[in-house]
Design an enzyme around this catalytic site. Sequence first.
Site, mmCIF file in Angstrom:
data_model
loop_
_atom_site.group_PDB
_atom_site.id
_atom_site.type_symbol
_atom_site.label_atom_id
_atom_site.label_comp_id
_atom_site.label_asym_id
_atom_site.label_seq_id
_atom_site.Cartn_x
_atom_site.Cartn_y
_atom_site.Cartn_z
ATOM 1 N N LYS A 1 4.601 -1.128 6.226
ATOM 2 C CA LYS A 1 5.448 -0.631 5.140
ATOM 3 C C LYS A 1 5.088 0.811 4.849
ATOM 4 O O LYS A 1 3.940 1.134 4.592
ATOM 5 C CB LYS A 1 5.283 -1.458 3.863
ATOM 6 C CG LYS A 1 6.367 -1.131 2.818
ATOM 7 C CD LYS A 1 6.068 -1.691 1.444
ATOM 8 C CE LYS A 1 5.271 -0.747 0.590
ATOM 9 N NZ LYS A 1 6.000 0.507 0.218
ATOM 10 N N PRO B 1 6.379 -3.594 -5.469
ATOM 11 C CA PRO B 1 6.581 -4.900 -6.104
ATOM 12 C C PRO B 1 7.479 -5.847 -5.321
ATOM 13 O O PRO B 1 7.474 -7.057 -5.578
ATOM 14 C CB PRO B 1 7.222 -4.530 -7.456
ATOM 15 C CG PRO B 1 6.794 -3.116 -7.701
ATOM 16 C CD PRO B 1 6.764 -2.475 -6.355
ATOM 17 N N SER C 1 -4.086 3.492 -3.992
ATOM 18 C CA SER C 1 -4.850 3.498 -5.239
ATOM 19 C C SER C 1 -5.713 2.249 -5.385
ATOM 20 O O SER C 1 -5.419 1.192 -4.808
ATOM 21 C CB SER C 1 -3.904 3.594 -6.444
ATOM 22 O OG SER C 1 -3.235 2.358 -6.650
ATOM 23 N N GLU D 1 -8.762 1.167 1.876
ATOM 24 C CA GLU D 1 -9.265 2.533 1.714
ATOM 25 C C GLU D 1 -8.598 3.067 0.466
ATOM 26 O O GLU D 1 -7.396 3.325 0.442
ATOM 27 C CB GLU D 1 -8.928 3.364 2.956
ATOM 28 C CG GLU D 1 -9.719 4.662 3.049
ATOM 29 C CD GLU D 1 -8.996 5.826 2.431
ATOM 30 O OE1 GLU D 1 -9.343 6.165 1.277
ATOM 31 O OE2 GLU D 1 -8.103 6.395 3.077
ATOM 32 N N GLY E 1 -9.240 4.843 -3.828
ATOM 33 C CA GLY E 1 -9.399 6.119 -4.512
ATOM 34 C C GLY E 1 -10.811 6.668 -4.475
ATOM 35 O O GLY E 1 -11.752 6.024 -4.010
ATOM 36 N N CYS F 1 -7.627 11.465 -1.212
ATOM 37 C CA CYS F 1 -8.484 10.444 -1.811
ATOM 38 C C CYS F 1 -9.940 10.900 -1.868
ATOM 39 O O CYS F 1 -10.688 10.501 -2.755
ATOM 40 C CB CYS F 1 -8.368 9.134 -1.039
ATOM 41 S SG CYS F 1 -8.733 9.300 0.719
ATOM 42 N N GLU G 1 -9.397 9.782 -11.102
ATOM 43 C CA GLU G 1 -8.825 10.432 -9.934
ATOM 44 C C GLU G 1 -7.506 11.079 -10.348
ATOM 45 O O GLU G 1 -6.514 10.400 -10.606
ATOM 46 C CB GLU G 1 -8.590 9.419 -8.815
ATOM 47 C CG GLU G 1 -8.109 10.056 -7.538
ATOM 48 C CD GLU G 1 -7.891 9.054 -6.414
ATOM 49 O OE1 GLU G 1 -8.190 9.396 -5.253
ATOM 50 O OE2 GLU G 1 -7.435 7.931 -6.710
ATOM 51 N N ILE G 2 -7.491 12.410 -10.397
ATOM 52 C CA ILE G 2 -6.311 13.149 -10.845
ATOM 53 C C ILE G 2 -5.279 13.255 -9.731
ATOM 54 O O ILE G 2 -4.086 13.205 -9.955
ATOM 55 C CB ILE G 2 -6.709 14.553 -11.353
ATOM 56 C CG1 ILE G 2 -7.687 14.422 -12.528
ATOM 57 C CG2 ILE G 2 -5.477 15.345 -11.768
ATOM 58 C CD1 ILE G 2 -8.264 15.733 -13.001
#
Length: 532
Positions: free
Chosen positions: A223, A257, A277, A299, A301, A333, A430-431
């Site tokens: 995906k 979702p 995330s 893998e 943040g 990341c 994490e910005i």
Amino acid sequence: MAVRVFSSRLSRSFHLLSKGKSSHLDRTAAYKYSTAVAFEDAIKPSVNVEHTKLFINGQFVDAASGKTFPTLDPRTGEVIAHIAEGDAEDINRAVAAARKAFDEGPWPRMTAYERSKVLLRLADLIEQHKDQIATLETWDSGKPYEQAAKIEVPMVVRQLRYYAGWADKIHGMTIPADGPYHVQTLHEPIGVAGQIIPWNFPLLMFSWKIGPALATGNSIVLKTAEQTPLSAFYVANLLQEAGLPEGVLNIVSGFGPTAGAALCSHMDVDKLAFTGSTDTGKAILALAAKSNLKSVTLELGGKSPFIVCEDADIDAAVEQAHLALFFNQGQCCCAGSRTYVHEKVYDEFLEKAKARALKRTVGDPFKSGTEQGPQIDSKQFDKIMKYIRSGVESGATLETGGERFGEKGYYIKPTVFSNVKDDMLIARDEIFGPVQSILKFKDLDEVIKRANNSRYGLAAGVFTQSIDTANTLARALRVGSVWINCFDIFDAAIPFGGYKMSGQGREKGEYSLKNYLQVKAVVTQLKNPAWL
């Protein structure tokens, strides 16, 4: 070497500051961001979008629902193309194709050498189409074209060739046992792998995922991120020419979702691999557990410390810290987003870091010389600006930036904060944007404790001229990668992954092969063996 180039080359309007804090803008008015390649009309990309449908069982097909969704140009917010919107029914179709390809098709039954040749042909084809692929990647994600064309696409090619080389070198063991038995282990493909890739490095993560899975003989349902589906579909059009059998690699675009959840919950998927995330990673683990307890590689943040010791080469450290944070618009990341600087060199580092940020060229990513393009979309833009407001409100000093750049698109000025404290949100969260937080430390024991005081543990950078200091920090930092006097050094053979809430398992290198293999022990009784 591409890996070294990777290291070395590297919006909604609102008033950020209250009236009481506007004097800071006056203090920095003498500085000016480079606008050498800034805003005129957006450059028209030199490629047509031809592939917008799902790729299932070797064919481009509409979504079962007939729905589409727009993919947007981050430079303008305008629609590039309408993409087929996959959902649970499309995931079912893709998994059925992948299952048939694995259970009945030729792919896992080919010799490993034949599989390696398919991967090599795919790498060659991507290399031949590199200009078109890089253009789509820039158009869809906003990353500088020079970065996509000169760094990322070559790394995709290298990754696939690396795993092509592994295909015929995967084997089990013969194990001596206590008794008249012949014991061997078989390393078998795990089956149908579900893979979900992110939007920040779409095709590079595509190669990280499909390379080891295909080399080990698995079939795949992948995906794409809904923000950046174009490059994966372009490559899908090359698969048949490369010789990949139908159903081995299926690509579905859609939303988390719906399509993502269906893939993670599917009872006929044997393995999941996800980059994204931490919160989404948690949800994926839960769905895997509730369905068929499929294995999961994550893998996730990071909030990586970049530690500048008092003996560091300051000019080199400033440049690497700048790249560690601002590369790819800060959307990495492993970005070095907590810059810890020894108190003895803090002021010098800060002034030079600020000056470097002000020199950073922001503009249309298709223009030569652009270092920073737009953020991926309005949601990410607004999130970053919210964190910048939080930094100002919590008492950090906004040295430069903190504002939208230009009038259209999702551009943000390179932003530098000083006097940052560990408990501020800009130092904890994490910005995922061009926001550098510079913190001060006194000694190694202190900075080790502070650097490790994070829920993340993906990577770290260390700048020092002392081998003893480097060794101390390399062993003490609880992260998956430590770069010493460098940063963002990626190679196909180097494993990558995190400690703590930065994930589980490793991508790349020999380690990632284990993600897609099962080990079977085969024990045969021996009669009258000549030796044991």
